[in-house]
Enzyme design. Structure first.
Site, mmCIF file in Angstrom:
data_model
loop_
_atom_site.group_PDB
_atom_site.id
_atom_site.type_symbol
_atom_site.label_atom_id
_atom_site.label_comp_id
_atom_site.label_asym_id
_atom_site.label_seq_id
_atom_site.Cartn_x
_atom_site.Cartn_y
_atom_site.Cartn_z
ATOM 1 N N TRP A 182 7.467 -2.868 -5.482
ATOM 2 C CA TRP A 182 6.230 -2.080 -5.518
ATOM 3 C C TRP A 182 6.404 -1.008 -6.592
ATOM 4 O O TRP A 182 7.439 -0.354 -6.657
ATOM 5 C CB TRP A 182 5.932 -1.396 -4.178
ATOM 6 C CG TRP A 182 4.805 -0.426 -4.353
ATOM 7 C CD1 TRP A 182 3.489 -0.730 -4.552
ATOM 8 C CD2 TRP A 182 4.903 1.011 -4.450
ATOM 9 N NE1 TRP A 182 2.771 0.414 -4.752
ATOM 10 C CE2 TRP A 182 3.601 1.482 -4.694
ATOM 11 C CE3 TRP A 182 5.962 1.913 -4.354
ATOM 12 C CZ2 TRP A 182 3.318 2.854 -4.841
ATOM 13 C CZ3 TRP A 182 5.683 3.275 -4.509
ATOM 14 C CH2 TRP A 182 4.377 3.738 -4.738
ATOM 15 N N GLU A 223 4.165 -6.327 -4.134
ATOM 16 C CA GLU A 223 3.234 -5.558 -3.300
ATOM 17 C C GLU A 223 2.158 -4.882 -4.142
ATOM 18 O O GLU A 223 2.459 -4.066 -5.012
ATOM 19 C CB GLU A 223 4.019 -4.494 -2.508
ATOM 20 C CG GLU A 223 3.135 -3.608 -1.638
ATOM 21 C CD GLU A 223 3.916 -2.540 -0.876
ATOM 22 O OE1 GLU A 223 5.115 -2.338 -1.173
ATOM 23 O OE2 GLU A 223 3.321 -1.909 0.012
ATOM 24 N N LYS A 225 -1.552 -2.608 -4.628
ATOM 25 C CA LYS A 225 -2.056 -1.358 -4.081
ATOM 26 C C LYS A 225 -3.431 -1.032 -4.639
ATOM 27 O O LYS A 225 -3.806 -1.542 -5.693
ATOM 28 C CB LYS A 225 -1.068 -0.234 -4.414
ATOM 29 C CG LYS A 225 -1.376 1.064 -3.733
ATOM 30 C CD LYS A 225 -0.208 2.004 -3.714
ATOM 31 C CE LYS A 225 -0.605 3.259 -2.976
ATOM 32 N NZ LYS A 225 0.483 4.178 -2.804
ATOM 33 N N ASP A 256 0.171 -4.898 2.271
ATOM 34 C CA ASP A 256 0.375 -3.645 3.009
ATOM 35 C C ASP A 256 -0.975 -3.274 3.607
ATOM 36 O O ASP A 256 -1.976 -3.185 2.877
ATOM 37 C CB ASP A 256 0.887 -2.561 2.053
ATOM 38 C CG ASP A 256 1.155 -1.236 2.750
ATOM 39 O OD1 ASP A 256 0.279 -0.772 3.508
ATOM 40 O OD2 ASP A 256 2.225 -0.635 2.525
ATOM 41 N N HIS A 259 -3.273 -0.691 1.904
ATOM 42 C CA HIS A 259 -3.515 -0.790 0.463
ATOM 43 C C HIS A 259 -4.829 -1.444 0.047
ATOM 44 O O HIS A 259 -4.946 -2.002 -1.035
ATOM 45 C CB HIS A 259 -2.356 -1.529 -0.209
ATOM 46 C CG HIS A 259 -1.114 -0.703 -0.256
ATOM 47 N ND1 HIS A 259 -0.021 -1.047 -1.003
ATOM 48 C CD2 HIS A 259 -0.797 0.471 0.348
ATOM 49 C CE1 HIS A 259 0.926 -0.128 -0.846
ATOM 50 N NE2 HIS A 259 0.478 0.789 -0.021
ATOM 51 N N HIS A 283 3.644 -5.377 4.996
ATOM 52 C CA HIS A 283 3.999 -4.012 5.335
ATOM 53 C C HIS A 283 2.938 -3.587 6.327
ATOM 54 O O HIS A 283 1.808 -3.273 5.939
ATOM 55 C CB HIS A 283 3.935 -3.085 4.104
ATOM 56 C CG HIS A 283 5.234 -2.993 3.376
ATOM 57 N ND1 HIS A 283 5.404 -2.169 2.293
ATOM 58 C CD2 HIS A 283 6.436 -3.583 3.601
ATOM 59 C CE1 HIS A 283 6.658 -2.282 1.860
ATOM 60 N NE2 HIS A 283 7.298 -3.140 2.633
ATOM 61 N N ASP A 291 -4.557 5.649 2.459
ATOM 62 C CA ASP A 291 -3.251 5.024 2.691
ATOM 63 C C ASP A 291 -2.292 6.070 3.273
ATOM 64 O O ASP A 291 -1.312 6.441 2.649
ATOM 65 C CB ASP A 291 -2.746 4.478 1.346
ATOM 66 C CG ASP A 291 -1.392 3.811 1.449
ATOM 67 O OD1 ASP A 291 -1.070 3.304 2.529
ATOM 68 O OD2 ASP A 291 -0.668 3.802 0.441
ATOM 69 N N ASP A 293 -0.291 6.091 5.887
ATOM 70 C CA ASP A 293 0.969 5.674 6.496
ATOM 71 C C ASP A 293 1.243 6.317 7.844
ATOM 72 O O ASP A 293 2.323 6.845 8.090
ATOM 73 C CB ASP A 293 2.131 5.898 5.517
ATOM 74 C CG ASP A 293 2.041 4.958 4.328
ATOM 75 O OD1 ASP A 293 2.247 3.758 4.518
ATOM 76 O OD2 ASP A 293 1.753 5.426 3.207
ATOM 77 N N ASP A 323 5.752 -0.243 7.429
ATOM 78 C CA ASP A 323 5.786 0.754 6.355
ATOM 79 C C ASP A 323 4.907 1.944 6.692
ATOM 80 O O ASP A 323 3.701 1.911 6.512
ATOM 81 C CB ASP A 323 5.337 0.122 5.025
ATOM 82 C CG ASP A 323 5.425 1.119 3.876
ATOM 83 O OD1 ASP A 323 6.068 2.167 4.047
ATOM 84 O OD2 ASP A 323 4.826 0.851 2.806
#
Ligand code: RNT
Ligand code: ZN
Length: 415
Positions: A182, A223, A225, A256, A259, A283, A291, A293, A323
């Site tokens: 990434w 990955e 985004k 992810d 993302h 992820h 994003d 997380d 993640d």
């Protein structure tokens, strides 16, 4: 008492054609890659540089792991509270140097020997991610697409080095390491050239991935985004870029869940990629408005992700990693909650009469399908989950919190 509850649940599920024993057997084999970076707010051990690359760990809960020993100890505590045997997902910034520090383009397997020892002692696998942020050469938030050849070279060499480290993990531990690339590359302002950086990224990837490794040792994935903080107008490694790159080069995409646009979901993307790719990596995260997380919750999208994996018989084709990096709560609890939720969601999917539901869809029996899907939500799922925790020798329900609280008092609060 819990055996009674389990047997009762088993009977109810059997009536709709679900074998709970079989579900638990399958679940016990699932390995989720637990992100080491939740333990220390993505700081790593190779520098004191602030977290960069358009990502952010917010919060300042006490007790962050500051050394490899502390991180390993914290991971052990988390694993003791999570049913099943899982994996640890590392970043290159977690290299253990023992005084002989090298820059990221010069990393060697030996810098990860401490992690291999850790993994061997516990009989678990390791995964790896090159770290293309929090470094002076990533100061422009441009790495593999940088117009400066010297900087691009540095990061190409770094990614090559980490593939070698991944293969070393795979060989030593007898389970292939997932190497996930990434990059943060993007621009805050509307770019004057959108193609140039992508051409450079393609060329970098071609070079990084040119060397072939044995699939039994190393699996590569890319990955994508949508945007990063301070990099809102353009992302070089976008979804379309990597999907096309992976399709053309027979590589694996990593999805992810944070993302994409807020109303887009990765559960549906898994089902699209599985038609064309042998494997898909994840992820699993939880974005709140962006994003962000956040810790993975047992919510509808998590259940939907798990369903796509289970009902397509893809537990060995979808590589599941988590993640998120939440620094606002106890970091070990954050791991435990997310990992247990991922396992719960998989169990929920395993306790669904998937073949029967598919048949209903194909035969246009949508009233029945909706009615049963909704009724299933109040089946005694929790009794089967509790039995699983018991079977796996980990605390049942919120009992695990006691261990975390004690560890916080005795260990984390004195750091
Ligand atoms: C960033 C990506 C990436 C990182 C970790 C630390 O937006 O999701 O996967 O979170 O590698
Ligand atoms: Zn990610």
């Amino acid at each position: 008492m819990s055996a009674e509850r389990y047997n009762y649940a088993k009977e109810l599920y059997a009536k709709i054609g679900v074998d709970t024993d079989e579900a638990l057997k399958k679940l016990s084999k699932v390995q989720i890659s637990m992100q080491c970076w939740q333990g220390d707010d993505v700081q790593g051990f190779d520098s004191d540089d602030a977290l960069s690359g358009g990502i952010q760990a917010t919060g300042n809960y006490p007790g962050r792991a500051r050394t490899p020993e502390e991180l390993m100890q914290d991971i052990d505590v988390a694993f003791s509270l999570i049913p099943g045997r899982h994996r640890v997902n590392l970043h290159s910034s977690y290299a253990v140097f023992n005084g002989n520090k090298v820059d990221r383009d010069r990393l060697e397997p030996e810098h990860f020997a401490a992690w291999v020892k850790f993994a061997k002692e516990r009989g678990i696998g390791l995964d790896i991610n090159p770290t293309l942020f929090s470094h002076p050469k990533a100061a422009d938030s441009l790495t593999l697409s940088h117009p400066d050849e010297e900087i691009r070279r540095f990061w190409i060499d770094h990614c090559k080095a980490m593939r070698k480290v991944g293969a070393y993990f795979g060989k030593e531990l007898g389970t292939p390491a997932l190497n996930n690339i990434w990059i943060p590359d993007g621009y805050k302002q509307t770019p004057a050239d959108r193609v140039g950086p992508r051409v450079r990224l393609k060329e970098s990837l071609d070079e990084i991935l040119a060397e072939k490794y044995d699939d039994a040792e190393l699996l590569d994935c890319l990955e994508s985004k949508l945007f990063g903080i301070g990099l809102e107008s353009y992302t070089v490694g976008s979804s379309e870029f990597y999907m096309t790159y992976c399709a053309k080069n027979n590589l694996m995409c990593l999805l992810d869940s944070g993302h994409y646009h807020p109303t887009e979901v990765i559960s549906d993307k898994i089902a699209a990629l599985l038609v064309f790719s042998d494997k898909v990596a994840l992820h699993v995260s939880r974005g709140v408005r962006w994003d962000s997380d956040h810790v993975v919750n047992f919510d509808d999208e998590l259940k939907e992700i798990a369903k796509e994996i289970v009902r397509n018989d893809a537990l060995d084709r979808v590589i599941i990693g988590l993640d998120y990096f939440d620094a606002s709560i106890n970091r070990i609890a954050a791991w435990v909650i997310g990992m247990r939720n991922m396992m719960k969601a998989l169990l929920f999917a395993l306790l669904t009469p998937n073949a029967e539901f598919k048949k209903m869809q194909d035969e246009g029996r949508f009233t029945e399908l909706l009615a049963l899907t909704e009724e299933l939500k109040s089946y005694p799922f929790a009794d089967v989950w509790d039995a699983f925790c018991e079977q796996q020798g980990v605390p049942v329900r919120e009992e695990w919190l006691e261990t975390v609280k004690k560890y916080e008092t005795e260990v984390l609060s004195v750091r």
